[in-house]
Design a protein around this motif. Structure first.
Motif, PDB file in Angstrom:
ATOM      1  N   LEU A 173       0.852  -1.182   0.000  1.00 22.69           N
ATOM      2  CA  LEU A 173       0.000   0.000   0.000  1.00 22.69           C
ATOM      3  C   LEU A 173       0.892   1.237   0.000  1.00 22.69           C
ATOM      4  O   LEU A 173       1.797   1.345   0.826  1.00 22.69           O
ATOM      5  CB  LEU A 173      -0.903   0.033   1.244  1.00 22.69           C
ATOM      6  N   GLY A 174       0.626   2.186  -0.924  1.00 26.00           N
ATOM      7  CA  GLY A 174       1.374   3.431  -0.941  1.00 26.00           C
ATOM      8  C   GLY A 174       1.887   3.789  -2.319  1.00 26.00           C
ATOM      9  O   GLY A 174       1.425   3.268  -3.336  1.00 26.00           O
ATOM     10  N   ARG A 175       2.860   4.680  -2.350  1.00 23.35           N
ATOM     11  CA  ARG A 175       3.447   5.126  -3.613  1.00 23.35           C
ATOM     12  C   ARG A 175       4.592   4.193  -3.992  1.00 23.35           C
ATOM     13  O   ARG A 175       5.463   3.894  -3.181  1.00 23.35           O
ATOM     14  CB  ARG A 175       3.961   6.558  -3.481  1.00 23.35           C
ATOM     15  N   ASP A 176       4.598   3.780  -5.267  1.00 23.98           N
ATOM     16  CA  ASP A 176       5.576   2.782  -5.701  1.00 23.98           C
ATOM     17  C   ASP A 176       5.655   2.795  -7.227  1.00 23.98           C
ATOM     18  O   ASP A 176       4.827   3.420  -7.907  1.00 23.98           O
ATOM     19  CB  ASP A 176       5.141   1.402  -5.212  1.00 23.98           C
ATOM     20  N   GLN A 177       6.656   2.099  -7.760  1.00 28.96           N
ATOM     21  CA  GLN A 177       6.649   1.826  -9.194  1.00 28.96           C
ATOM     22  C   GLN A 177       5.419   0.986  -9.513  1.00 28.96           C
ATOM     23  O   GLN A 177       5.044   0.098  -8.742  1.00 28.96           O
ATOM     24  CB  GLN A 177       7.901   1.046  -9.606  1.00 28.96           C
TER      25      GLN A 177
END
Length: 361
Positions: free
Chosen positions: A113-117
């Motif tokens: 969960l979150g910002r990622d590629q």
């Protein structure tokens, strides 16, 4: 005596808890001396740029990751990672926009969960011999005139390789087969188009011995492309590699298609072929890319040659030479971080050189 026993018990319990969890500091510092010619100027001419740059062989980064063993094969963890600009010490500040996730992993796979590629990029980009860094990199994942970055919405990078507000899932390995799926929420952040910033995509891959093959697909909603709003973009990528030990062969075929309101579909195709070979304590890399920009009926050819010499497991010296030949209305420029704008005029050619050092920790 009782107080001593209680203190010992607390310390023992604390030690057991610490033994089940860990936090790691990691990173890469990659700095180089670079040169790029034929850089377009505001006055309509061109100039040559040279100086200290960053991320020539790998993207410089600083991160923290941790994992806690919950028992029964279940693990929880986090990952915070931001880009480092070694040439100016992050004059604009440091953030964790490369990755900021919390995850849960077990026999079922891994949920983040979150910002990622985005998952489609995570695996497919691995076939680029130049690690998506420096002047030699394959530029199929370009913005192609599009952006989803506005004051109200910054869910996606302009090139679409990362997404904020994302839930992603990665399967375990099933006899060489793996897959990943991601969904980035738009969170109704745009009053005009409530899909702006939405992402959905994934990949399936097969890795067995010397062979690796990946098929990836994703969709980004409501981009602004060359001033036109509300464009939906989908990207289909096929990547593969085969390791013959004496030489490793790689290839990528990619199609980026824009669904433009009131206009015909815009299309950009990109193709890459490359080979790398171990030489002593290092590796030689040769890569060719063709960018067929059908949306403007133009093409560009790029050829990149690089060498990395490993001084140790963590430190290496590298050198890269790249050349891009733009045809007709194409104006693709080489990526040389730290040298500022390296864009070129329509139809111009460009040559770049980077020589640097990379250290990981």
């Amino acid at each position: 005596m009782k107080k001593s026993l209680i203190a010992l018990a607390v310390l023992a319990a604390s030690g057991a808890a610490m033994a089940q969890s860990s936090v790691t500091l990691f990173g890469i510092i990659d700095t180089n001396v670079g040169y790029v010619n034929n850089v377009a100027t505001a006055g309509g001419g061109d100039t040559n740029k040279y100086g200290l740059g960053t991320s020539g062989a790998s993207t410089s980064r600083l991160g923290f990751r941790g994992v806690e063993d919950l028992g029964g094969g279940l693990k929880a963890g986090f990952w915070l990672e931001g880009e480092i600009f070694g040439d100016d010490g992050n004059a604009s500040g440091f953030n964790f926009k490369r990755r900021s996730t919390v995850q849960l992993a077990g026999s079922f796979g891994e949920v983040r969960l979150g910002r990622d590629q985005v998952p489609s990029y995570t695996k497919a980009s691995s076939y680029d011999l130049f690690n998506q860094a420096g002047i030699g990199q394959f530029m199929g994942w370009s913005a192609w005139g599009g952006s989803n970055q506005t004051a109200a919405n910054s869910n996606n990078d302009a090139n679409g390789v990362r997404s904020s507000n994302m839930v992603s899932y990665y399967t375990p390995n099933f006899s060489g087969f793996t897959a990943g799926l991601g969904y980035g929420f738009d969170e109704k952040s745009d009053a005009v188009n409530d899909k702006k910033g939405r992402y959905v995509g994934g990949f399936v891959a097969y890795d067995n011995g010397p062979l690796s093959v990946t098929l990836a697909y994703d969709e980004k909603s409501a981009l602004t492309v060359n001033g036109l709003k509300g464009v939906d973009r989908n990207v289909l990528t096929l990547g593969a590699s085969y390791n013959l030990n004496v030489v490793k062969l790689v290839g990528i075929a990619q199609q980026t298609k824009d669904d433009r309101p009131g206009l015909s579909k815009g299309k950009n195709n990109a193709y890459m072929l490359g080979a790398s070979a171990p030489v002593g304590a290092g590796e030689v890399k040769l890569q060719y890319a063709l960018y067929d920009q059908k949306v403007i009926d133009s093409k560009a050819h790029q050829i990149s040659l690089g060498y990395i010499h490993n001084l140790s497991k963590r430190t290496s010296l590298y050198g890269t030479v790249a050349y891009i030949n733009n045809k007709d209305a194409s104006s693709l420029g080489l990526v040389a971080k730290g040298l500022g704008n390296t864009g070129i005029a329509v139809g111009d050619n460009q040559t770049g050189v980077q020589v640097g050092i990379r250290h990981s920790f």
